[in-house]
Design an enzyme around this catalytic site. Structure first.
Site, PDB file in Angstrom:
ATOM      1  N   PRO A 499       0.809  -1.220   0.000  1.00 37.99           N
ATOM      2  CA  PRO A 499       0.000   0.000   0.000  1.00 37.99           C
ATOM      3  C   PRO A 499       0.844   1.272   0.000  1.00 37.99           C
ATOM      4  O   PRO A 499       2.001   1.265   0.409  1.00 37.99           O
ATOM      5  CB  PRO A 499      -0.791  -0.101   1.296  1.00 37.99           C
ATOM      6  CG  PRO A 499       0.032  -0.972   2.176  1.00 37.99           C
ATOM      7  CD  PRO A 499       0.765  -1.918   1.288  1.00 37.99           C
ATOM      8  N   LYS A 514       5.572   4.325   0.613  1.00 40.40           N
ATOM      9  CA  LYS A 514       5.263   3.007   0.070  1.00 40.40           C
ATOM     10  C   LYS A 514       5.711   1.981   1.090  1.00 40.40           C
ATOM     11  O   LYS A 514       6.890   1.890   1.401  1.00 40.40           O
ATOM     12  CB  LYS A 514       5.997   2.822  -1.253  1.00 40.40           C
ATOM     13  CG  LYS A 514       5.620   1.576  -1.955  1.00 40.40           C
ATOM     14  CD  LYS A 514       5.971   1.667  -3.423  1.00 40.40           C
ATOM     15  CE  LYS A 514       5.074   0.767  -4.226  1.00 40.40           C
ATOM     16  NZ  LYS A 514       4.075   1.403  -5.002  1.00 40.40           N
ATOM     17  N   ASP A 610       6.565  -3.206 -14.529  1.00 43.38           N
ATOM     18  CA  ASP A 610       5.149  -3.054 -14.184  1.00 43.38           C
ATOM     19  C   ASP A 610       4.661  -1.677 -14.615  1.00 43.38           C
ATOM     20  O   ASP A 610       4.053  -0.943 -13.837  1.00 43.38           O
ATOM     21  CB  ASP A 610       4.941  -3.278 -12.681  1.00 43.38           C
ATOM     22  CG  ASP A 610       3.455  -3.500 -12.349  1.00 43.38           C
ATOM     23  OD1 ASP A 610       2.661  -3.707 -13.306  1.00 43.38           O
ATOM     24  OD2 ASP A 610       3.098  -3.456 -11.165  1.00 43.38           O
TER      25      ASP A 610
END
Ligand SMILES: *[C@@H]1O[C@H](CO)[C@@H](O)[C@H](O)[C@H]1NC(C)=O
Ligand SMILES: *[C@@H]1O[C@H](CO)[C@@H](O)[C@H](O)[C@H]1NC(C)=O
Ligand SMILES: *[C@@H]1O[C@H](CO)[C@@H](O)[C@H](O)[C@H]1NC(C)=O
Length: 800
Positions: A499, A514, A610
């Site tokens: 999260p 983070k 990603d």
């Protein structure tokens, strides 16, 4: 009717030829003269040759300037020292090829060719080079590029033609109104290890330092980048520097007597924009700290003796007069030369090479032996740092050593054996910093970045502790307080690695925290090292890491906070006026730039793995910044490993070879970028895409439209202006090239960049995209894109 249209065509053709043959010529022959008031214009219309008056002066000079640039910018002057006082000047080329500028029968300027010409032609080329050719021969019998005035243009050799003893150097104009040679000169100095000097009169004003393979050692901003390419050639025949442009724009570099700077400019719509200035800072003042003193601009005072040396005169040194420099703590004796050793100093602009020697074939080990063997040799290092090759050695005192806050080069300095013990320890500690700094030498290493790094090392906010690394460590309580004890209300997102919380430090700064999920296999040290590497990746299109926090097995990364959230909040809205096409295009270019930096321009190649809309954050001006870069690496370890059993990525953006076989490379990022580009153009999500006529995803849909010649229908909006339409079409084509099935077919990021920014580039035809298979109807469009970092772990049998 037929007759009439033929006549029309013929007259059109005639008009066409008329225009060509009677347009402004680009050359003159011996039967013609160029009088004041006439001009010749290079074929594509880049440059003009003619007579002009500089600034507020009335004097006339023959010169070359840009045709399309509204502020007259003169790049070359013929009769610099002998102006013409009226408009009676003429230029002629005589029958053997010699050039003469004549006024009232007296020659004010002349130039002679290398050999006599039979049928000479004086021609102005689009590079800005004025040349004399003979008949059909391609050779130049004379060229203005060999006799530059003050300006360096792309493609110009700046430096020495050793066979002809020709020194092409740049001499500043006296002032704005007077092009006659000033006393501010930039030239390549022919030391054994050549370097570039800026002279002020007979004094060295600034050294750019020797060429290290990437650039001049003292001018880190010269590293190759998407705009400029730089080259330095040094052999028996020549020693020159050259820059060329990778994009179509105007750029020039010149010394300026008025402000004592060597400056590089690029032309933007209305003005010349400063790209780089030398000298960079106070520490570039030649030999400021004397022999064996080093200058670090963030230190106070800036000069310090190198380790193992002390001020020659302590009293003078203490009164901030460093000119006498430093001497050794322990004198060296030549009889004991074989017992000497070398201490490695890092982050330097290499010292003056007046007394140097270079051998490009030797390696560092041989270089050391060569230096050790001659007791007047004081230092050695690689002459080419790209591959760590070649040998450069210095004799006598080492002067003008600057220390960069970041980047810079290694230098091995001869030391008395007793200095090596304690030195080694320091060396080891320093090494951490060296490796890091080496990894961030980047195209953008300009003043700004230097300043930022400097700022980082000098200002540490309360609540952070200084480690022996450069990245601030935040303590856990600070972070917990900032995020209201990791309150769920502060969660602003969740990525593959855990999260993300919004936080507010008590100094007023907003941060994004983070919190990494706890399944990292890395130890603390490894983690820290990775953090350092990530922190050193700095680019305006990457989110900036501010620090990290470790507590037990909690690991957190602290980033700058991006108020505008992520790209996916904007691009999927079809009629969002905020993100109209030009902004969307800027965003695409920004992301590509960031990726280009990760893939190619940072020393350490980073594959993102990603890349997706939700990982692109937007700053206050909606500039895109890539986030989560380097994390896959931090979690997986060795980036050169091309196969992984843990797939980190997001369906819909993953390339086939990665999703299916776990193979990743820069080309997997290219695939994701292609998906993102098509999403931005269409305002549709790849995974959620649904079409009444087929069950393909967005890529498949784009491909079908492309094949039918209806690609523009993919666009989220219909735009009126043809420039935007051609940009959109270009993005779709490049997007499709990026998502091709086979990685080897996909372009590299630098190709993507040049295909998008160069409107003339001819693009290849795309082949079928990856995942060109129809989904079963029940599946299509139903699933929210799912991040599979934890959800799916595909274990592949070891290939080895
Ligand atoms: C051309 O000019 C040069 C230098 O001014 C002169 O030496 C040469 O003789 C001239 N050639 C002819 C054919 O006049
Ligand atoms: C030289 O510097 C001065 C002062 O900064 C500036 O006004 C002038 O335009 C510069 N000249 C050129 C040719 O850039
Ligand atoms: C050491 O190098 C200098 C400079 O090249 C040279 O003059 C000198 O002869 C060398 N000495 C020895 C012992 O090789």
């Amino acid at each position: 009717m037929d007759l009439l249209s033929s006549i029309l065509i013929v007259t059109n053709l005639l008009f066409f030829f008329f225009k060509i043959s009677y347009g402004v010529p680009d050359s003159i022959t011996p039967s013609q003269i160029l009088s004041d008031g006439d001009t010749i214009v290079s074929r594509e219309g880049n440059f003009v040759l003619g007579f002009f008056s500089p600034g507020s002066s009335k004097n006339r000079y023959l010169g070359i300037w840009y045709k399309s640039i509204p502020v007259q910018t003169v790049v070359w002057v013929a009769n610099r020292v002998r102006p013409i006082y009226d408009t009676s000047g003429i230029l002629m080329i005589n029958s053997t090829g010699n050039l003469n500028v004549i006024q009232n029968n007296s020659v004010v300027w002349s130039a002679s060719t290398l050999k006599e010409a039979q049928s000479p032609l004086l021609q102005l080329l689009d590079t800005g080079n004025l040349v004399v050719t003979d008949g059909n021969s391609e050779d130049y019998l004379w060229e203005s590029f060999d006799y530059p005035s003050d300006t360096m243009l792309p493609g110009m050799k700046y430096g020495w033609d050793l066979k002809r003893g020709l020194n092409r150097r740049l001499i500043a104009w006296k002032n704005w109104d007077d092009p006659s040679p000033g006393n501010f000169i930039f030239e390549i100095t022919l030391h054994n290890y050549p370097e570039a000097y800026l002279w002020q009169g007979s004094a060295i004003y600034f050294r750019a330092g020797p060429w290290n393979g990437y650039g001049f050692s003292g001018s880190p901003g010269l590293k190759p980048n998407p705009v400029f390419a730089f080259k330095f050639v040094y052999n028996q025949d020549e020693a020159y520097f050259m820059f060329t442009l990778k994009q179509s724009l105007h750029s020039r570099a010149l010394p300026n007597q008025t402000n004592s700077m060597f400056q590089r400019f690029t032309w933007t719509e209305q003005s010349w924009k400063l790209y780089q200035s030398l000298p960079i800072d106070y520490c570039d003042t030649y030999a400021l700290c004397g022999a064996y003193g080093r200058c670090l601009v963030t230190d106070s005072p800036v000069c310090q003796c190198l380790k193992g040396f002390k001020p020659k005169s302590q009293q003078r040194w203490d009164s901030l007069d460093w000119s006498q420099g430093c001497v050794r703590d322990k004198r060296l004796s030549c009889e004991e030369k074989s017992t000497h050793g070398f201490l490695k100093f890092s982050g330097l602009k290499l010292p003056d090479t007046s007394h140097s020697w270079v051998n490009t074939k030797m390696n560092l080990e041989e270089c050391r032996a060569e230096c050790l063997n001659n007791c007047s040799c004081m230092a050695y290092t690689n002459s080419d740092i790209r591959e760590g090759a070649g040998c450069a050695i210095w004799f006598g005192d080492l002067v003008d050593i600057k220390q960069f806050p970041a980047s810079g080069q290694d230098l091995y300095i001869r030391m008395h054996p007793s200095e090596l013990g304690s030195g080694r320890k320091l060396n080891k500690k320093k090494r951490v910093v060296v490796i890091i700094t080496a990894s961030i030498v980047s195209g953008l290493l300009t003043l700004g970045l230097l300043w930022r790094l400097t700022w980082k090392t000098t200002n540490r906010t309360r609540g952070r502790k200084k480690e022996d690394v450069d990245v601030p460590l935040f303590d856990f309580t600070t972070v917990a307080t900032a995020t209201n004890k990791f309150s769920p209300a502060n969660v602003i997102g969740a990525g593959g690695f855990g999260p993300v919380y919004k936080g507010h430090l008590c100094n007023g700064q907003d941060i994004a925290v983070k919190r990494l999920s706890k399944n990292s296999r890395q130890g603390l040290e490894e983690f820290k090292n990775e953090v350092i590497l990530i922190a050193k990746l700095q680019h305006k299109n990457l989110v900036k890491l501010l620090g990290y926090c470790v507590q037990g097995d909690e690991k957190m990364l602290i980033y700058e906070y991006m108020p505008n959230n992520s790209l996916d909040c904007f691009i999927f809205k079809q009629n969002d006026t905020l993100l109209a096409w030009p902004k969307r295009f800027d965003i695409i270019i920004g992301i590509v730039r960031g990726l280009l930096y990760l893939h190619q321009d940072s020393r350490l190649q980073v594959i993102h793995r990603d890349l997706k809309a939700s990982n692109i954050l937007l700053d206050i001006n909606l500039n895109p910044k890539i986030s989560d870069f380097g994390l896959a690496r931090a979690f997986e370890g060795d980036e050169s490993e091309v196969k992984t059993d843990r797939i980190v990525g997001t369906y819909g953006y993953m390339s086939p070879e990665y999703a299916v076989h776990g193979r990743f490379s820069v080309k997997s990022d290219v695939f994701s970028m292609g998906v993102l580009m098509l999403e931005i153009v269409s305002a549709l999500k790849n995974r959620k895409f649904f079409h009444p006529n087929h069950h393909h995803n967005l890529l498949g849909h784009a491909w079908l439209l492309w094949k039918e010649g209806r690609a523009l229908e993919l666009s989220y909006t219909c735009l009126e202006d043809s420039h935007s339409r051609s940009q959109i079409l270009r993005c779709i084509q490049v997007g499709l090239l990026c998502v091709q099935k086979f990685p080897e077919d996909r372009p590299t990021m630098s190709c993507v960049y040049s295909m998008l920014t160069n409107e003339e580039a001819i693009l290849p035809q795309p082949k079928q995209p990856g995942f060109f298979i129809e989904r079963s109807p029940s599946n299509s469009g139903a699933n929210e894109e799912s991040n599979i970092e934890n959800a799916v772990t595909i274990t592949m049998p070891e290939a080895r």
